[in-house]
Design an enzyme around this catalytic site. Structure first.
Site, PDB file in Angstrom:
ATOM      1  N   GLU A  58       0.822  -1.222   0.000  1.00 20.37           N
ATOM      2  CA  GLU A  58       0.000   0.000   0.000  1.00 20.37           C
ATOM      3  C   GLU A  58       0.855   1.271   0.000  1.00 20.37           C
ATOM      4  OE1 GLU A  58      -1.323   1.922   3.386  1.00 20.37           O
ATOM      5  OE2 GLU A  58      -1.176   0.145   4.685  1.00 20.37           O
TER       6      GLU A  58
ATOM      7  N   ASP B 153     -11.585  -0.451   5.962  1.00 20.59           N
ATOM      8  CA  ASP B 153     -10.758  -1.652   5.768  1.00 20.59           C
ATOM      9  C   ASP B 153     -11.533  -2.911   6.172  1.00 20.59           C
ATOM     10  OD1 ASP B 153      -8.719   0.111   5.137  1.00 20.59           O
ATOM     11  OD2 ASP B 153      -7.507  -0.306   6.929  1.00 20.59           O
TER      12      ASP B 153
ATOM     13  N   LYS C   8      -3.985  -1.717  14.307  1.00 19.08           N
ATOM     14  CA  LYS C   8      -3.161  -0.845  15.129  1.00 19.08           C
ATOM     15  C   LYS C   8      -3.744  -0.792  16.528  1.00 19.08           C
ATOM     16  CE  LYS C   8      -3.620   1.336  11.587  1.00 19.08           C
ATOM     17  NZ  LYS C   8      -3.950   2.316  10.573  1.00 19.08           N
TER      18      LYS C   8
HETATM   19  N1  PSU Z   1      -0.566   0.798   8.974  1.00 22.68           N
HETATM   20  C1  PSU Z   1       0.545   1.552   9.190  1.00 22.68           C
HETATM   21  N2  PSU Z   1       0.508   2.852   8.833  1.00 22.68           N
HETATM   22  C2  PSU Z   1      -0.582   3.399   8.197  1.00 22.68           C
HETATM   23  C3  PSU Z   1      -1.735   2.596   7.944  1.00 22.68           C
HETATM   24  C4  PSU Z   1      -1.659   1.308   8.362  1.00 22.68           C
HETATM   25  O1  PSU Z   1       1.542   1.054   9.728  1.00 22.68           O
HETATM   26  O2  PSU Z   1      -0.525   4.563   7.844  1.00 22.68           O
HETATM   27  C5  PSU Z   1      -2.919   3.149   7.186  1.00 22.68           C
HETATM   28  C6  PSU Z   1      -3.478   2.045   6.280  1.00 22.68           C
HETATM   29  O3  PSU Z   1      -3.451   2.502   4.957  1.00 22.68           O
HETATM   30  C7  PSU Z   1      -4.904   1.818   6.753  1.00 22.68           C
HETATM   31  C8  PSU Z   1      -5.253   3.187   7.271  1.00 22.68           C
HETATM   32  O4  PSU Z   1      -5.741   1.370   5.738  1.00 22.68           O
HETATM   33  O5  PSU Z   1      -4.042   3.590   7.946  1.00 22.68           O
HETATM   34  C9  PSU Z   1      -6.476   3.148   8.159  1.00 22.68           C
HETATM   35  O6  PSU Z   1      -7.022   4.430   8.242  1.00 22.68           O
HETATM   36  P1  PSU Z   1      -8.502   4.648   8.843  1.00 22.68           P
HETATM   37  O7  PSU Z   1      -8.371   4.304  10.300  1.00 22.68           O
HETATM   38  O8  PSU Z   1      -8.796   6.115   8.606  1.00 22.68           O
HETATM   39  O9  PSU Z   1      -9.433   3.742   8.110  1.00 22.68           O
END
Ligand code: PSU
Ligand code: MN
Length: 296
Positions: A23, A138, A155
């Site tokens: 990604e 996601d 995370k």
């Molecule tokens: N994992 C990491 N760093 C990131 C992300 C994931 O180590 O920046 C990103 C991924 O692209 C994931 C996004 O899809 O954060 C999730 O964002 P949100 O919580 O706004 O859906």
């Protein structure tokens, strides 16, 4: 054509060689320059070293690009105010000719269109702490797009038990790669259960193949713990996460800004230790994904 393939990726797909998607949001929103560039290139190198071809996915001037050159990685790593593309953002970025990064959801969509069935990242999005309606796209994508995602869990800035509930509702198998519990991104063990432990790339591949035979229309999560030497101590990670999340709250940060803000603050609050952990797990996950891709 809708997708712009790097020549190497195009060749590999045509001749049925293993390909691993990567990604780009971690480049534009996840890590600061130049660590973002170095980590992205190190992930590509780890995929190659394990016998597969890396395909980093991003949108460049409205073109969905599958496989970036080193120059393209470099310019994305330095780009400012880039759109973070989840499912809803893709038509906007393409339609308006923007340069944009794909999240886990966005990358899964493009990987599937490109015929790539495995993807490596750091942590997926999930349900935010204290905001049970802020559910990352996601999780929904994992329920509707047949791509295997190798990651270190969600995370730990998220509400992990609620995240697992949403994955279950969406029918997403949750595997632990050489682990019996869900990894928590910066730390190795959340104490939460997974659906099954697999110990080898070939075992993981056999679950993916079974899903293909079953004509499953959903993704599979393969979770890998951060390498031991770079893992954060649980108390340190938790303390930083709590503080960063509270700051996001009090500063009125919400929506797609929350994840980048919290990740960035945790780096500061841990004197860069969380960044070292993040880097190590990204490179390790790229390697594991390539090993599984080679078995497919
Ligand atoms: N994992 C990491 N760093 C990131 C992300 C994931 O180590 O920046 C990103 C991924 O692209 C994931 C996004 O899809 O954060 C999730 O964002 P949100 O919580 O706004 O859906
Ligand atoms: Mn969100």
């Amino acid at each position: 054509m809708l997708l712009d393939f790097a020549p190497q990726v195009h060749d590999a797909l045509r001749t049925n060689k293993p390909v691993v998607a990567l990604e780009s949001t971690l480049i534009t929103h996840g890590l600061p320059y130049p660590t973002n560039r170095d980590t992205a290139l190190a992930m590509e190198a780890a995929v190659r070293d394990s016998g597969a071809i890396p395909a980093t996915i991003a949108i460049l001037n409205g073109k969905i690009t599958v496989g970036l050159s080193e120059t393209q990685v470099e310019s994305l790593a330095q780009a400012k105010n880039v759109r973070k593309c989840s499912r809803r953002d893709l038509p906007i970025a393409v339609g308006l000719g923007e340069t944009a990064a794909t999240t886990v959801a966005g990358t899964m969509i493009v990987a599937h269109m490109a015929g790539i069935n495995i993807f490596a990242t750091g942590g997926i999005g999930g349900v935010h702490r204290g905001h049970p309606f802020d559910v990352s796209a996601d999780l929904i994508e994992l329920g509707r797009t047949p791509v295997a995602v190798v990651c270190s869990g969600a995370k730990s800035i998220l509400d992990l038990p609620l995240t697992l509930e949403v994955l279950e509702t969406n029918g997403v198998p949750l595997l632990g790669y050489q682990t019996s519990t869900l990894p928590a991104f910066y730390t190795r063990d959340s104490g939460l259960p997974i659906d099954a432990q697999v110990n080898t790339a070939s075992e993981a591949a056999s679950v993916i193949r079974a899903a293909q035979k079953l004509n499953a229309q959903h993704g599979i999560l393969i979770t890998v713990a951060v390498p031991e030497n770079e893992a954060l101590a649980a108390e340190i990670a938790e303390k930083a996460i709590l503080q960063a999340t509270e700051e996001a709250e009090s500063q009125g940060i919400h929506g797609k800004e929350v994840t980048p803000f919290v990740l960035g603050r945790v780096v500061e609050l841990t004197d860069g230790k969380s960044m070292a952990a993040n880097q190590a797990l990204l490179i390790n996950n790229a390697r594991v994904a390539a090993e599984i891709a080679s078995q497919l």
